[in-house]
Motif scaffolding. Sequence first.
Motif, PDB file in Angstrom:
ATOM      1  N   GLU A 147       0.848  -1.186   0.000  1.00 40.93           N
ATOM      2  CA  GLU A 147       0.000   0.000   0.000  1.00 40.93           C
ATOM      3  C   GLU A 147       0.888   1.242   0.000  1.00 40.93           C
ATOM      4  N   ILE A 148       0.431   2.286  -0.629  1.00 39.75           N
ATOM      5  CA  ILE A 148       1.246   3.501  -0.752  1.00 39.75           C
ATOM      6  C   ILE A 148       1.658   4.034   0.625  1.00 39.75           C
ATOM      7  N   SER A 149       0.738   4.001   1.589  1.00 43.94           N
ATOM      8  CA  SER A 149       1.066   4.545   2.921  1.00 43.94           C
ATOM      9  C   SER A 149       2.128   3.719   3.641  1.00 43.94           C
ATOM     10  N   ASP A 150       2.314   2.475   3.210  1.00 48.55           N
ATOM     11  CA  ASP A 150       3.304   1.622   3.869  1.00 48.55           C
ATOM     12  C   ASP A 150       4.688   1.729   3.226  1.00 48.55           C
ATOM     13  N   LEU A 151       4.867   2.663   2.303  1.00 48.20           N
ATOM     14  CA  LEU A 151       6.204   2.891   1.734  1.00 48.20           C
ATOM     15  C   LEU A 151       6.988   3.758   2.719  1.00 48.20           C
ATOM     16  N   TRP A 152       8.274   3.526   2.817  1.00 53.55           N
ATOM     17  CA  TRP A 152       9.081   4.338   3.743  1.00 53.55           C
ATOM     18  C   TRP A 152       9.091   5.801   3.331  1.00 53.55           C
ATOM     19  N   LEU A 153       9.069   6.024   2.034  1.00 58.68           N
ATOM     20  CA  LEU A 153       9.142   7.402   1.537  1.00 58.68           C
ATOM     21  C   LEU A 153       7.760   7.901   1.135  1.00 58.68           C
ATOM     22  N   PRO A 154       7.461   9.178   1.391  1.00 56.72           N
ATOM     23  CA  PRO A 154       6.212   9.723   0.862  1.00 56.72           C
ATOM     24  C   PRO A 154       6.237   9.666  -0.676  1.00 56.72           C
ATOM     25  N   PHE A 155       5.186   9.069  -1.247  1.00 55.25           N
ATOM     26  CA  PHE A 155       5.131   8.819  -2.694  1.00 55.25           C
ATOM     27  C   PHE A 155       3.777   9.274  -3.233  1.00 55.25           C
ATOM     28  N   PHE A 156       3.788   9.768  -4.459  1.00 57.93           N
ATOM     29  CA  PHE A 156       2.509   9.946  -5.145  1.00 57.93           C
ATOM     30  C   PHE A 156       2.683   9.646  -6.621  1.00 57.93           C
ATOM     31  N   CYS A 157       1.591   9.313  -7.289  1.00 61.68           N
ATOM     32  CA  CYS A 157       1.610   9.315  -8.746  1.00 61.68           C
ATOM     33  C   CYS A 157       0.286   9.880  -9.231  1.00 61.68           C
ATOM     34  N   VAL A 158       0.260  10.248 -10.497  1.00 69.89           N
ATOM     35  CA  VAL A 158      -0.978  10.808 -11.048  1.00 69.89           C
ATOM     36  C   VAL A 158      -1.466   9.951 -12.200  1.00 69.89           C
ATOM     37  N   SER A 159      -2.790   9.876 -12.318  1.00 71.57           N
ATOM     38  CA  SER A 159      -3.395   9.292 -13.505  1.00 71.57           C
ATOM     39  C   SER A 159      -4.414  10.317 -14.001  1.00 71.57           C
ATOM     40  N   SER A 160      -5.043  10.000 -15.123  1.00 70.34           N
ATOM     41  CA  SER A 160      -6.021  10.933 -15.682  1.00 70.34           C
ATOM     42  C   SER A 160      -7.399  10.303 -15.569  1.00 70.34           C
ATOM     43  N   ASN A 161      -8.298  11.013 -14.926  1.00 72.95           N
ATOM     44  CA  ASN A 161      -9.636  10.488 -14.690  1.00 72.95           C
ATOM     45  C   ASN A 161     -10.528  10.922 -15.859  1.00 72.95           C
ATOM     46  N   LEU A 162     -10.819   9.973 -16.738  1.00 80.24           N
ATOM     47  CA  LEU A 162     -11.607  10.332 -17.920  1.00 80.24           C
ATOM     48  C   LEU A 162     -13.064  10.596 -17.551  1.00 80.24           C
ATOM     49  N   THR A 163     -13.512  10.014 -16.444  1.00 77.13           N
ATOM     50  CA  THR A 163     -14.910  10.219 -16.038  1.00 77.13           C
ATOM     51  C   THR A 163     -15.126  11.664 -15.591  1.00 77.13           C
ATOM     52  N   SER A 164     -14.190  12.169 -14.778  1.00 80.83           N
ATOM     53  CA  SER A 164     -14.381  13.533 -14.263  1.00 80.83           C
ATOM     54  C   SER A 164     -13.650  14.574 -15.112  1.00 80.83           C
ATOM     55  N   GLY A 165     -12.716  14.143 -15.929  1.00 78.85           N
ATOM     56  CA  GLY A 165     -11.969  15.098 -16.748  1.00 78.85           C
ATOM     57  C   GLY A 165     -10.901  15.848 -15.976  1.00 78.85           C
ATOM     58  N   THR A 166     -10.454  15.288 -14.851  1.00 76.38           N
ATOM     59  CA  THR A 166      -9.392  15.947 -14.082  1.00 76.38           C
ATOM     60  C   THR A 166      -8.281  14.929 -13.805  1.00 76.38           C
ATOM     61  N   TYR A 167      -7.147  15.426 -13.315  1.00 76.75           N
ATOM     62  CA  TYR A 167      -6.127  14.453 -12.973  1.00 76.75           C
ATOM     63  C   TYR A 167      -6.447  13.847 -11.616  1.00 76.75           C
ATOM     64  N   GLN A 168      -5.987  12.631 -11.420  1.00 80.00           N
ATOM     65  CA  GLN A 168      -6.260  11.929 -10.162  1.00 80.00           C
ATOM     66  C   GLN A 168      -4.946  11.754  -9.425  1.00 80.00           C
ATOM     67  N   LEU A 169      -4.952  12.170  -8.172  1.00 84.09           N
ATOM     68  CA  LEU A 169      -3.743  12.059  -7.377  1.00 84.09           C
ATOM     69  C   LEU A 169      -3.825  10.791  -6.544  1.00 84.09           C
ATOM     70  N   HIS A 170      -2.817   9.922  -6.637  1.00 88.09           N
ATOM     71  CA  HIS A 170      -2.807   8.685  -5.853  1.00 88.09           C
ATOM     72  C   HIS A 170      -1.792   8.838  -4.728  1.00 88.09           C
ATOM     73  N   ARG A 171      -2.286   8.988  -3.511  1.00 88.23           N
ATOM     74  CA  ARG A 171      -1.384   9.098  -2.356  1.00 88.23           C
ATOM     75  C   ARG A 171      -1.672   8.050  -1.313  1.00 88.23           C
ATOM     76  N   THR A 172      -2.774   7.343  -1.491  1.00 89.01           N
ATOM     77  CA  THR A 172      -3.093   6.230  -0.592  1.00 89.01           C
ATOM     78  C   THR A 172      -3.636   5.105  -1.468  1.00 89.01           C
ATOM     79  N   GLY A 173      -3.937   3.978  -0.842  1.00 95.27           N
ATOM     80  CA  GLY A 173      -4.485   2.849  -1.593  1.00 95.27           C
ATOM     81  C   GLY A 173      -3.372   1.935  -2.092  1.00 95.27           C
TER      82      GLY A 173
END
Length: 588
Positions: free
Chosen positions: A394-420
């Motif tokens: 899980e992202i929160s269980d990484l030693w380092l703070p991490f994020f990645c982005v994807s593109s949400n075609l449903t909402s038309g905005t970028y999606q920030l992944h910081r947990t999950g």
Amino acid sequence: METSLNDDTALARLFAKQWREGAAAWFSLPGGATLFEPGDAADQLFFLKTGRLGAFRRDEGQEPLFLGVIRPGEPAGEMALVDGTVHSAEMVALRDSEVLALPRRAFFAAAEDDPSVMLELSRLMLRRARQARSHAAIGDPSVYGFIAVEPGAAIRPIVERLARCIEALGYSVTVEGGESAHAPTEWFSNVERGHDFVLYVAEADETAWKHIVGRQVDRLFRVGRGDRPPPSQAPTYASGPLQERRLVDLILLQSARAERPQGSEAWVAATQAARLFHLRENGLADMQRLARVMTGQSVGLVLSGGGARAYAHVGAVQALRERGVPIDFVGGASMGAIVAAGIAMGWDDGEMETRIRRAFVDTSPLDDIAFPLIAMTRGEKVDQRLAEHFAEVEISDLWLPFFCVSSNLTSGTYQLHRTGGLRNALRASISLPGVLPPATDHGQVLVDGAVMKNFPADVMRSFQLGPIVGVDVTRGRSITSDDVYRPPSIWSWIASGDWRKGPPIVALLMRAATVTTGRDLAASREASDVLITPKLEGIDIRDWRAFEPAVKAGYVAASLTLDALNRPVASLRRRPSLAEQRAGPATG
Ligand SMILES: Nc1ncnc2c1ncn2[C@@H]1O[C@@H]2COP(=O)(O)O[C@H]2[C@H]1O
């Protein structure tokens, strides 16, 4: 009240005099209240006596930008006052505050008696304008609180060690505990004015002191134990403004033996923390990281997307590590997210190379060609390889703070992944529409981060203060007719083995998907303090075999850029200590 004003500046003297003579009005502003809104008329100048104000700008469609804090002894709303326009930002009390207000005319009349007032004000405005331009999105906190979430071992010794790490960076710092619970307001103001950083620490059983700390600080850390589940009901001692402005972080203490943290998602959910930091018992490196985070010297590394061109990130990371540049936060889009995730997993250079080769270079994960109903490939190979390398982490269980982005075609905005789950986030971030089937999440369709944000340096800016190192592999190559040549015959194209790269339509889709993100890219390049742009001429996003030349290009570009800096990366945004400011040019 007359005698307690900070009177070592011309502006403070002016306000003290105007207050005595009855021209300036005094009022108190409870934490969370708004002093003025953008667009309000500027008919008075404000001066903060005690407490803390925060200036925020909200631009259409952007994350709110925290411009900076106003400390006791500083003015607010001076910009509009001086140039005769309306206020440019929202001003909010971050704590219970006392403010003096002086009508515009009275201020200008009084300033004529002492020319140093305008000089002081000009310096301050320039400093603030520069700061706003440098995208310091989370303010410049100097008073921190640490509150133990649960009873158990005292957290004070940990905070004391942190203070030593901050001192080692050249700042004065003091740690204050529950013994100060009954101190008068003036005591707090004096302690805070006299040190670069003040750390208030409250143990779990110091109920009254916890409430004071929660109302007195610029930013709060709640401290819990990673090897225990979070309390079912996590009480909050943060003041409203801290909570609303997402200024409450979580520190999870981890056993020195823990291979990887576990169960952190539940903690983040229970505490609604803005950021999470893991601190290993006796872990000096973790402690030093936190000290950098608190003083604006943490380094955030951002890696762009770009298919096989993103192998260059592997070389850039080698160059950074070789030079001892710390990596404190890491994030990316698309293939940049994969390398970023490897860093957050703790892979060293050797492991990074071995794993990336196995996953992408030795055999293509994109050769499970499908009848193109949703995409040209089935995506199963990609899924398998993500599972092999990132398992169920899980992202929160990484030693380092991490994020990645994807593109949400449903909402038309970028999606920030910081947990999950990490691999689900990565799967979304690398799913180029048409090439890989999209990922789905709660009914949303997520595709490659490259579509909306291929280089998320500006996202990194929104949650860390320190310098940003960006590696951008998108530069210098758009599509040419070579990319869309028709293979002489489908059979000879297949026979040549070129099909393993994926058909030329991949390049076409990639370009079509990212063509509108140019403006966004410019903003991200601007948000990078150190921008590394590897020379990747001749390497196509589909050149999955071009590992060595791409890694080398990344290494060379990063080495040249880093060696040309005249200061260590971590200190590029270093704010001067009080002692350095005093030793600097005289302000008279
Ligand atoms: N970087 C900054 N740090 C602190 N305060 C700021 C910063 N930039 C702007 N401000 C304040 O925010 C106020 C918004 O209204 P004004 O433009 O009148 O004046 C501005 C300053 O007082």
